[in-house]
Design a protein around this motif. Structure first.
Motif, PDB file in Angstrom:
ATOM      1  N   GLU A   7      -1.459   0.447  -7.918  1.00 26.63           N
ATOM      2  CA  GLU A   7      -1.663   1.600  -8.799  1.00 26.63           C
ATOM      3  C   GLU A   7      -0.578   1.670  -9.867  1.00 26.63           C
ATOM      4  N   ARG A   8       0.631   1.350  -9.500  1.00 26.43           N
ATOM      5  CA  ARG A   8       1.740   1.398 -10.460  1.00 26.43           C
ATOM      6  C   ARG A   8       1.630   0.276 -11.499  1.00 26.43           C
ATOM      7  N   LYS A  12       2.341   1.949  -3.285  1.00 24.95           N
ATOM      8  CA  LYS A  12       1.322   2.056  -4.336  1.00 24.95           C
ATOM      9  C   LYS A  12       1.576   1.078  -5.487  1.00 24.95           C
ATOM     10  N   ARG A  32       0.830  -1.203   0.000  1.00 24.26           N
ATOM     11  CA  ARG A  32       0.000   0.000   0.000  1.00 24.26           C
ATOM     12  C   ARG A  32       0.869   1.259   0.000  1.00 24.26           C
TER      13      ARG A  32
END
Length: 567
Positions: free
Chosen positions: A36-37, A33, A30
């Protein structure tokens, strides 16, 4: 006190002493990220260099892309049904065939649609059985290879193209073939030259083992009547969920990675009845994605659940539970009480496989991040291919293969020892005892026809080895496994003990030099033998221990004899 299984929306899990490590990994995921990446195609999640990463992330969007082609695929399925097609034969290897194999096995033959058969063996007996089984006039062949150069796949094509010409004539032949490949490949050129009925171009940014929700997985599924809309709707729901750092896929990836780092690197997949075929697809995805740079996770599939005392401390268990099935509940509870990590993934029904394909792709990508490897390349696969090509070229030039002298002949069994097995005599027991160490496993590599009789005999041998030595044992048919677990065998920490099983061919078949020509310089038997020898040499070059048993006469009997020696 037994840890109470914990659950998120899609996974329940108990990992005992590894809980804190998994929680720390999730927190780091988290903070950095990671999900998201991944969604943003950031190759630095895995490596600083982008090679074979940025051009391998098309799977993140493949379900949405192919959804736009459902109408076209449905129309093609209706067209071949109207023409009386009863059999679809998929010619391919590895990632090109494993997802269709799962869907064909799980969904079966839909009324009014053709059946699906997979050919991924260069064993001449397997090719002969396939050739004799189907009426050419009512058959459609799918030639599937991402690169368009896979030697096995193109050999199958040339052989069956000639069979179709013999039966139906040259003018009719092309319409009995469909190609699936990347744009601009040699197969694409062949498909155009020989007037295939259709060619499907896949997204070149999707690697073979991540191609389940692309043309490679779904064109064959459409032709046998699988409802792609439902399948892709399930995939879309899981795709949306998996782009969250709190998803079940993310959790599974972190668990797999942390357990492997702690030495629990033998992932045993337990599936509800009806879902067993899914294990073959998971096996390639996990093995080929993680087995490199001296690390890896060995998938153990097709092994019946047993009592805790038969397993080593390198095991963990993943349970695919279909609906309310409770077949494995007691056995898994016993394992949890004995301290084994157990992860359970609920599967609502067969169509949930659409979501499971993406779920596992994301999980394995996250596991790759944990292990600090690139989960999208396969650097050690080429070694055995190159050696096999060299042997084939030598055969074409000299008319013979260089063959080893056996170390021992015991009746109808010839034993060949590798250079790291000189002290093993002719005994399978002593070979394994010499290589026994924490984390060791046995991989049986059978260059035999893939049928039920051999399955049963190899299964008996496998369980005898497991029970005798308390280690994980896998079974793979050659050359199929070269495109599946072959990367792990050469790229992991080197703990594998490889038992190769070969046999004399009952009959052989020539491979045409060109489609439509009778000229041939090599047979399927020679190709199969060269692939076995090439992989054996590649394993030895990588410092692995290999022992080969060559069977004559009653091959099933000889396999059972090997098993009996382990009692």
């Amino acid at each position: 006190m037994t840890e109470k299984p914990r659950a998120n929306r899609t996974v329940s899990w108990t990992v005992g002493a590894y809980r804190d490590a998994v929680e720390r990994r999730l927190a780091r995921l988290r903070d950095e990220k990671i999900i998201e990446r991944i969604g943003g195609h950031d190759h630095t999640v895995w490596k600083t260099a982008s090679t074979e990463i940025t051009n391998r992330l098309g799977w993140l969007h493949s379900a949405g892309v192919i959804s736009k082609n459902i109408r076209h695929l449905t129309a093609l399925a209706d067209e071949i049904r109207a023409e009386g097609c009863r059999h679809v034969i998929l010619l391919g290897m590895g990632g090109s065939i494993l997802a269709p194999e799962v869907l064909g096995s799980v969904f079966g033959r839909r009324s009014g649609y053709p059946s699906l058969t997979i050919l991924d063996s260069t064993n001449p007996e397997a090719v002969t059985v396939c050739a004799r089984r189907f009426d050419p006039a009512r058959s459609l062949f799918i030639v599937a290879t991402k690169s368009g150069t896979t030697v096995e796949t193109l050999s199958f094509f040339k052989f069956f193209y000639n069979r179709i010409i013999d039966a139906l004539g040259r003018e009719e032949a092309g319409k009995h073939f469909i190609a699936i490949t990347d744009p601009g490949t040699p197969l694409a050129e062949l498909a155009d030259r020989y007037r295939f009925r259709a060619t499907f171009f896949n997204d070149p940014d999707i690697g073979g083992r991540y191609s389940a929700l692309s043309c490679f997985g779904l064109v064959p599924a459409a032709l046998i009547g699988v409802d792609l809309k439902v399948l892709l709707d399930r995939a879309a729901a899981v795709m949306s969920d998996s782009m969250s750092p709190d998803s079940g896929a993310t959790l599974l990836g972190c668990i797999i990675g942390e357990l492997a780092l702690a030495g629990r690197d033998k992932m045993t997949l337990i599936s509800s009845p009806g879902l067993e075929p899914f294990g073959n697809w998971v096996e390639q995805l996990v093995a080929e994605s993680t087995g490199k740079e001296g690390r890896g996770v060995l998938p153990v599939i097709g092994e019946p659940l047993d009592t805790p005392d038969v397993y080593g401390n390198d095991r963990f268990f993943v349970h695919l539970r279909l609906g309310k099935d409770k077949t494995s509940d007691k056995g898994l509870s016993d394992l949890e009480r004995a301290g084994y990590p157990v992860i359970t993934i609920p599967v609502l029904d067969r169509f949930d496989l659409g979501g499971q394909f993406f779920f596992w792709e994301m999980a394995v990508s996250v596991a790759g991040w944990c292990l600090e490897i690139n989960p999208f390349d396969q650097p050690d696969v080429e070694s055995s291919k190159a050696l096999a090509r060299r042997m084939v070229d030598d055969y074409k030039e000299n008319g013979t293969l260089i063959r080893e002298e056996p170390s021992l002949i015991d009746g109808d069994i010839m034993v060949f020892r590798g250079p790291k097995s000189q002290g093993a005599g002719g005994s399978l027991i002593s070979f394994i005892e010499e290589g026994m160490k924490d984390g060791a496993y046995v991989a049986i590599q059978a260059y035999l026809p893939h049928d039920l009789a051999y399955d049963k005999a190899l299964h008996t041998l496998r369980l005898r080895l497991r029970d005798r030595f308390g280690i994980a044992v896998t079974v793979g048919y050659g050359p199929r496994f070269l495109h599946s677990t072959g990367q792990l065998h050469k790229g992991d920490a080197g703990m594998g003990l490889f038992v190769q099983i070969t046999a004399d061919d009952v009959e052989d078949l020539p491979i045409p030099e060109e489609p439509g020509s009778p000229a041939s310089s090599i047979t399927f038997g020679i190709l199969n033998e060269a692939q076995a020898a090439g992989d054996r040499q590649a394993l030895q070059d990588a410092g692995r221990r290999v022992m080969r048993f060559h069977l004559k006469g009653d091959r099933i009997g000889m396999l059972l004899r090997l098993a009996e020696a382990l009692v």
